[in-house]
Design an enzyme around this catalytic site. Structure first.
Site, short mmCIF file in Angstrom:
data_model
loop_
_atom_site.label_atom_id
_atom_site.label_comp_id
_atom_site.label_asym_id
_atom_site.label_seq_id
_atom_site.Cartn_x
_atom_site.Cartn_y
_atom_site.Cartn_z
CG HIS A 1 -38.85 -20.83 5.01
ND1 HIS A 1 -39.12 -21.79 5.95
CD2 HIS A 1 -39.80 -20.97 4.07
CE1 HIS A 1 -40.17 -22.48 5.60
NE2 HIS A 1 -40.62 -22.01 4.46
C1 T46 Z 1 -43.53 -23.45 3.58
C2 T46 Z 1 -44.33 -23.67 4.82
C3 T46 Z 1 -45.73 -23.19 4.70
C4 T46 Z 1 -39.53 -32.60 3.52
O1 T46 Z 1 -38.76 -33.56 3.63
N1 T46 Z 1 -40.31 -32.47 2.41
C5 T46 Z 1 -41.17 -31.45 2.24
O2 T46 Z 1 -41.87 -31.37 1.20
C6 T46 Z 1 -41.25 -30.45 3.25
C7 T46 Z 1 -42.19 -29.25 3.09
C8 T46 Z 1 -40.47 -30.57 4.36
N2 T46 Z 1 -39.63 -31.64 4.48
C9 T46 Z 1 -38.82 -31.77 5.71
C10 T46 Z 1 -37.74 -30.72 5.86
C11 T46 Z 1 -37.64 -30.56 7.35
O3 T46 Z 1 -36.75 -31.52 7.88
O4 T46 Z 1 -39.70 -31.61 6.82
C12 T46 Z 1 -39.06 -30.90 7.85
C13 T46 Z 1 -39.86 -29.66 8.24
O5 T46 Z 1 -39.87 -28.75 7.14
P1 T46 Z 1 -39.85 -27.16 7.38
O6 T46 Z 1 -39.06 -26.83 8.58
O7 T46 Z 1 -39.45 -26.52 6.09
O8 T46 Z 1 -41.41 -26.87 7.68
P2 T46 Z 1 -42.14 -25.46 7.79
O9 T46 Z 1 -43.51 -25.74 8.28
O10 T46 Z 1 -41.33 -24.46 8.52
O11 T46 Z 1 -42.24 -24.95 6.25
C14 T46 Z 1 -43.06 -25.65 5.34
C15 T46 Z 1 -42.41 -25.67 3.97
O12 T46 Z 1 -41.09 -26.20 4.07
C16 T46 Z 1 -42.34 -24.30 3.35
O13 T46 Z 1 -42.08 -24.44 1.97
O14 T46 Z 1 -43.76 -22.49 2.85
O15 T46 Z 1 -44.34 -25.04 5.25
#
Ligand code: T46
Length: 138
Positions: free
Chosen positions: A52
């Site tokens: 993303h």
């Molecule tokens: C990025 C990469 C490097 C939260 O509730 N709070 C938070 O601060 C974050 C980061 C995530 N979440 C929840 C949202 C989703 O339900 O945790 C779950 C997994 O998040 P996400 O699918 O966005 O995780 P990644 O590893 O794909 O992405 C994350 C960050 O979201 C993003 O900003 O740059 O790590």
């Protein structure tokens, strides 16, 4: 921001026979105030994170332990960077598509973020990201 501008930064490393220490201070070691810290760990072999872009969020990624790669994409150019030292970080600027891969066993990715969590700041669709970049880049 262009992918060609992305680079690993060296953070202060205080070497000590008792063990080393690295520190990050907002607006000194990194160019933004820190509103949030989160970390990614226990990533199964072969799994990816990210996939993303962010419209406004800036982040610093650090491999606190182990290693992983970060592939950056500005819609024109792609670059893959290996993070594998706890005294180095990668600044992720706005409007860059990012994917994290190749997590080693025991890898821990710590992220310092410029803002609190905001689902509306994410672009999850790659084609939408390309259109958004075209609009930004004029
Ligand atoms: C990025 C990469 C490097 C939260 O509730 N709070 C938070 O601060 C974050 C980061 C995530 N979440 C929840 C949202 C989703 O339900 O945790 C779950 C997994 O998040 P996400 O699918 O966005 O995780 P990644 O590893 O794909 O992405 C994350 C960050 O979201 C993003 O900003 O740059 O790590």
């Amino acid at each position: 921001m262009k992918v060609s501008d992305a680079k690993i930064i060296d953070l202060p490393k205080i070497c000590d026979p008792r063990g080393n220490l690295t520190v990050v201070e907002e607006l000194k070691d990194i160019p933004f105030k820190i509103a949030r810290c989160y970390w990614i760990y226990d990533v199964p072999g072969g799994e990816s994170r990210g996939g993303h872009a962010h419209k406004k969020l800036k982040q610093l990624l650090i491999a606190l332990s182990g290693s992983f790669t970060v592939t950056l994409d500005d819609g024109t150019e792609k670059k893959t960077i290996l993070l594998n030292h706890p005294y180095q970080g990668l600044i992720l600027e706005t409007n860059i598509w990012r994917t994290l891969d190749d997590f080693s066993s025991g890898a821990v990715c710590m992220v310092l973020a410029s803002d609190i969590y905001d689902p509306d700041d994410y672009i999850y669709d790659y084609n939408e990201f390309i259109e958004y970049r075209k609009h930004l880049d004029g």
